[in-house]
Design a protein around this motif. Structure first.
Motif, PDB file in Angstrom:
ATOM      1  N   THR A 136      31.771   6.955  17.006  1.00 37.75           N
ATOM      2  CA  THR A 136      31.600   7.681  18.416  1.00 37.75           C
ATOM      3  C   THR A 136      29.049   7.765  18.621  1.00 37.75           C
ATOM      4  OG1 THR A 136      32.678  10.378  18.564  1.00 37.75           O
ATOM      5  CG2 THR A 136      30.563  10.015  19.163  1.00 37.75           C
ATOM      6  N   ALA A 137      28.280   7.799  17.365  1.00 29.44           N
ATOM      7  CA  ALA A 137      27.326   6.951  17.127  1.00 29.44           C
ATOM      8  C   ALA A 137      26.959   5.748  17.426  1.00 29.44           C
ATOM      9  CB  ALA A 137      26.563   7.801  15.578  1.00 29.44           C
ATOM     10  N   TRP A 138      28.120   5.017  17.191  1.00 31.11           N
ATOM     11  CA  TRP A 138      27.821   3.459  16.955  1.00 31.11           C
ATOM     12  C   TRP A 138      28.145   3.020  18.877  1.00 31.11           C
ATOM     13  CZ3 TRP A 138      25.335   0.049  15.270  1.00 31.11           C
ATOM     14  CH2 TRP A 138      24.902  -1.065  15.680  1.00 31.11           C
ATOM     15  N   ARG A 139      28.906   3.911  19.270  1.00 24.17           N
ATOM     16  CA  ARG A 139      28.919   3.767  20.833  1.00 24.17           C
ATOM     17  C   ARG A 139      27.190   4.414  21.504  1.00 24.17           C
ATOM     18  NH1 ARG A 139      34.978   5.789  21.611  1.00 24.17           N
ATOM     19  NH2 ARG A 139      36.460   3.727  21.342  1.00 24.17           N
ATOM     20  N   LYS A 140      26.910   5.206  20.958  1.00 24.98           N
ATOM     21  CA  LYS A 140      25.527   5.873  21.650  1.00 24.98           C
ATOM     22  C   LYS A 140      24.886   4.701  22.043  1.00 24.98           C
ATOM     23  CE  LYS A 140      22.995   9.870  21.837  1.00 24.98           C
ATOM     24  NZ  LYS A 140      22.106  10.678  20.881  1.00 24.98           N
ATOM     25  N   TRP A 141      24.454   4.414  20.081  1.00 24.19           N
ATOM     26  CA  TRP A 141      24.090   3.641  20.019  1.00 24.19           C
ATOM     27  C   TRP A 141      23.712   1.586  20.872  1.00 24.19           C
ATOM     28  CZ3 TRP A 141      19.341   3.368  17.565  1.00 24.19           C
ATOM     29  CH2 TRP A 141      19.093   5.016  16.486  1.00 24.19           C
ATOM     30  N   ARG A 142      24.628   1.646  21.055  1.00 27.80           N
ATOM     31  CA  ARG A 142      25.449   0.277  22.256  1.00 27.80           C
ATOM     32  C   ARG A 142      24.947   0.884  23.647  1.00 27.80           C
ATOM     33  NH1 ARG A 142      31.378  -1.403  20.266  1.00 27.80           N
ATOM     34  NH2 ARG A 142      31.464   0.560  20.221  1.00 27.80           N
ATOM     35  N   ASP A 143      25.398   2.296  24.019  1.00 34.39           N
ATOM     36  CA  ASP A 143      24.901   2.571  25.441  1.00 34.39           C
ATOM     37  C   ASP A 143      23.263   2.577  25.718  1.00 34.39           C
ATOM     38  OD1 ASP A 143      27.757   2.257  25.652  1.00 34.39           O
ATOM     39  OD2 ASP A 143      27.797   4.991  25.944  1.00 34.39           O
ATOM     40  N   GLU A 144      22.617   3.166  24.544  1.00 35.73           N
ATOM     41  CA  GLU A 144      21.506   3.590  25.180  1.00 35.73           C
ATOM     42  C   GLU A 144      20.862   1.791  24.416  1.00 35.73           C
ATOM     43  OE1 GLU A 144      19.875   5.619  21.937  1.00 35.73           O
ATOM     44  OE2 GLU A 144      20.411   7.343  22.873  1.00 35.73           O
ATOM     45  N   ALA A 145      21.267   0.701  24.095  1.00 35.92           N
ATOM     46  CA  ALA A 145      20.406  -0.687  23.866  1.00 35.92           C
ATOM     47  C   ALA A 145      20.697  -1.343  25.080  1.00 35.92           C
ATOM     48  CB  ALA A 145      21.334  -1.082  23.110  1.00 35.92           C
ATOM     49  N   ALA A 146      22.433  -0.771  25.918  1.00 36.78           N
ATOM     50  CA  ALA A 146      21.800  -1.561  27.631  1.00 36.78           C
ATOM     51  C   ALA A 146      21.582  -1.210  28.557  1.00 36.78           C
ATOM     52  CB  ALA A 146      23.116  -1.529  27.576  1.00 36.78           C
ATOM     53  N   VAL A 147      21.135   0.264  28.066  1.00 37.82           N
ATOM     54  CA  VAL A 147      19.500   1.085  28.979  1.00 37.82           C
ATOM     55  C   VAL A 147      18.724   0.142  28.562  1.00 37.82           C
ATOM     56  CG1 VAL A 147      18.704   3.022  29.640  1.00 37.82           C
ATOM     57  CG2 VAL A 147      21.295   3.053  29.502  1.00 37.82           C
ATOM     58  N   SER A 148      18.084   0.358  26.839  1.00 40.55           N
ATOM     59  CA  SER A 148      16.364  -0.295  26.869  1.00 40.55           C
ATOM     60  C   SER A 148      16.916  -1.468  27.753  1.00 40.55           C
ATOM     61  CB  SER A 148      16.822  -0.681  25.706  1.00 40.55           C
ATOM     62  OG  SER A 148      14.770  -0.510  25.344  1.00 40.55           O
ATOM     63  N   SER A 149      17.568  -2.759  27.111  1.00 46.47           N
ATOM     64  CA  SER A 149      17.258  -4.048  28.059  1.00 46.47           C
ATOM     65  C   SER A 149      17.696  -4.097  29.008  1.00 46.47           C
ATOM     66  CB  SER A 149      18.877  -4.681  27.394  1.00 46.47           C
ATOM     67  OG  SER A 149      18.727  -4.857  25.921  1.00 46.47           O
ATOM     68  N   LYS A 150      17.867  -3.230  30.147  1.00 40.58           N
ATOM     69  CA  LYS A 150      17.749  -2.898  31.516  1.00 40.58           C
ATOM     70  C   LYS A 150      16.665  -2.632  31.484  1.00 40.58           C
ATOM     71  CE  LYS A 150      20.327  -1.036  35.461  1.00 40.58           C
ATOM     72  NZ  LYS A 150      21.054  -0.280  36.428  1.00 40.58           N
TER      73      LYS A 150
END
Length: 236
Positions: A136-150
Motif C-alpha cells: 500500500t505504501a509503495w503504491r502511494k510512493w509510485r503514484d506521487e512520484a508520477a505526479v511529481s515528474s508530471k
C-alpha cells in the motif's frame, strides 16, 4: 542668381514619379520573406536557423516562385513570463529531487519487502502479512512520484514554448541572451501573401498563405533590446 522655373507640366510629372516610387516601395516584410523562400528552396538550413522556426520544404511543400504581400496585421503585444516560468520549473525540479531522495530512502529501508511485493504483483497474487502494508505504501510512493515528474515535465514544456523564439530573436553575433532573467514582451503579427507555388510534381498554382512573425523586446543589462523578426508559422 538665375534659377530656372519648372513648368506646371514638369511639376506634375515629378509629383507623379514620387507617388509612383512610394507606391512601388516594398514593405519591410518583403525582404525577410524573400530570403526565407529563397533559402527554403535551396534547403539552406544554416541561413534559415538565423530567423525562422518554421519550414517550407521544397520536397513536400513545393517552391514559392513569386509572391505578393496582400496585408500586414496590426502588431500584438503579450508579456513574456519567462522569469516566472523558469522559477516555476526550478521549484518543481527541486521538489521532485527532494521527493526522489525520500522515496529512495524508503526503498532502501524496505528493499526486501518491496521485491516480494513486486514479485507478487507480477504473478497476480495479493501481498500478505506485513508485505500488504508495504504494498500500500509503495503504491502511494509510485503514484506521487508520477505526479511529481508530471509537474516538472509540464513546467518545462511551458518554459520551452516561449523561450526558443525569444532567444533566437535577441541573439546577436552568435551570442545568446539568458531570457529567463530579463523582463519584456513578445510582439506578433501576420503577413498575408498571394504566392505562386510550384509543387514537387512540377505544376504551379496560386495559393494564399499567412506567415506569422514574432520578435522579443526585453530589458537586458538595464537596456531595452529589440530582437529581429522570426518566422514562426506558415498557414494556407
Amino acid at each position: 542668381m538665375y534659377r530656372p522655373r519648372l513648368s506646371s507640366l514638369a511639376v506634375f510629372a515629378l509629383l507623379a514619379l514620387a507617388a509612383l516610387t512610394v507606391g512601388c516601395s516594398s514593405p519591410p516584410e518583403d525582404a525577410l520573406l524573400r530570403q526565407f523562400f529563397r533559402a527554403s528552396q535551396l534547403r539552406d538550413n544554416g541561413t534559415l536557423s538565423n530567423f525562422a522556426a518554421a519550414s517550407f520544404d521544397p520536397r513536400t511543400d513545393g517552391v514559392v516562385t513569386n509572391f505578393e504581400i496582400v496585408s500586414v496585421s496590426e502588431e500584438r503585444r503579450t508579456p513574456l513570463s519567462l522569469q516566472d516560468l523558469a522559477k516555476a520549473h526550478d521549484q518543481a525540479r527541486q521538489a521532485n529531487d527532494e521527493f526522489s531522495k525520500k522515496m529512495k530512502s524508503y526503498q532502501d529501508t524496505n528493499l526486501e519487502a518491496i521485491e516480494r511485493v513486486l514479485k507478487a504483483e507480477a504473478a497476480g497474487r495479493p501481498a500478505t502479512g506485513r508485505d500488504a502494508a508495504v504494498q500500500t505504501a509503495w503504491r502511494k510512493w509510485r503514484d506521487e512520484a508520477a505526479v511529481s515528474s508530471k509537474a516538472v515535465s509540464e513546467a518545462r514544456t511551458k518554459l520551452n514554448a516561449e523561450r526558443p523564439i525569444a532567444e533566437l530573436s535577441l541573439q546577436q553575433g552568435g551570442q545568446s541572451v539568458d531570457v529567463t532573467t530579463a523582463a519584456g514582451e513578445m510582439i506578433s503579427k501576420d503577413v498575408t501573401i498571394n504566392a505562386d507555388v510550384r509543387a514537387p510534381s512540377g505544376e504551379t498554382s496560386p495559393k494564399k498563405m499567412v506567415v506569422s512573425l514574432q520578435r522579443a523586446v526585453m530589458k537586458v543589462g538595464g537596456q531595452e533590446r529589440t530582437g529581429r523578426w522570426i518566422i514562426t508559422k506558415i498557414a494556407s
